[in-house]
Scaffold this motif. Structure first.
Motif, PDB file in Angstrom:
ATOM      1  N   UNK A  16      35.570  39.919  39.871  1.00  0.00           N
ATOM      2  CA  UNK A  16      36.753  40.762  39.639  1.00  0.00           C
ATOM      3  C   UNK A  16      36.756  42.044  40.454  1.00  0.00           C
ATOM      4  N   UNK A  17      35.933  42.135  41.488  1.00  0.00           N
ATOM      5  CA  UNK A  17      35.886  43.333  42.316  1.00  0.00           C
ATOM      6  C   UNK A  17      35.821  42.928  43.782  1.00  0.00           C
ATOM      7  N   UNK A  18      36.452  43.716  44.635  1.00  0.00           N
ATOM      8  CA  UNK A  18      36.298  43.585  46.080  1.00  0.00           C
ATOM      9  C   UNK A  18      36.054  44.974  46.632  1.00  0.00           C
ATOM     10  N   UNK A  19      35.603  45.039  47.873  1.00  0.00           N
ATOM     11  CA  UNK A  19      35.393  46.340  48.500  1.00  0.00           C
ATOM     12  C   UNK A  19      35.971  46.320  49.895  1.00  0.00           C
ATOM     13  N   UNK A  20      36.363  47.501  50.348  1.00  0.00           N
ATOM     14  CA  UNK A  20      36.901  47.644  51.690  1.00  0.00           C
ATOM     15  C   UNK A  20      36.361  48.926  52.286  1.00  0.00           C
ATOM     16  N   UNK A  21      36.308  48.957  53.603  1.00  0.00           N
ATOM     17  CA  UNK A  21      35.859  50.165  54.279  1.00  0.00           C
ATOM     18  C   UNK A  21      37.075  51.002  54.621  1.00  0.00           C
ATOM     19  N   UNK A  22      37.063  52.242  54.185  1.00  0.00           N
ATOM     20  CA  UNK A  22      38.178  53.152  54.445  1.00  0.00           C
ATOM     21  C   UNK A  22      38.114  53.670  55.870  1.00  0.00           C
ATOM     22  N   UNK A  23      39.198  54.269  56.367  1.00  0.00           N
ATOM     23  CA  UNK A  23      39.182  54.815  57.732  1.00  0.00           C
ATOM     24  C   UNK A  23      38.104  55.876  57.957  1.00  0.00           C
TER      25      UNK A  23
END
Length: 66
Positions: A16-23
């Motif tokens: 139920x979680x994902x991650x992304x790299x911010x700018x």
């Protein structure tokens, strides 16, 4: 359920979680069910056991699958 082993790795995946790299280079978690953004990891490394976006899998809880 994912468990930390204490030896620098995690057994299982965080659901139920994902991650992304911010700018700015930091990683941020997102709740897969409702799309709300969660915590930001300040050291610039990704979380262990959390899928990265886009991960290519649309689960029934992801907003993209609707």
């Amino acid at each position: 359920m994912a468990k930390n082993t204490g030896d620098g790795y995690r057994r299982g995946a965080v659901t139920d979680r994902t991650q992304m790299q911010r700018p700015d280079g930091l990683y941020q978690k997102r709740n897969e069910g409702n799309g709300h953004f969660m915590g930001v990891k300040k050291d610039g490394t990704p979380w262990k056991g959390v899928a990265k976006e886009p991960d290519g899998r649309d689960t029934p809880r992801s907003p993209e699958s609707n």
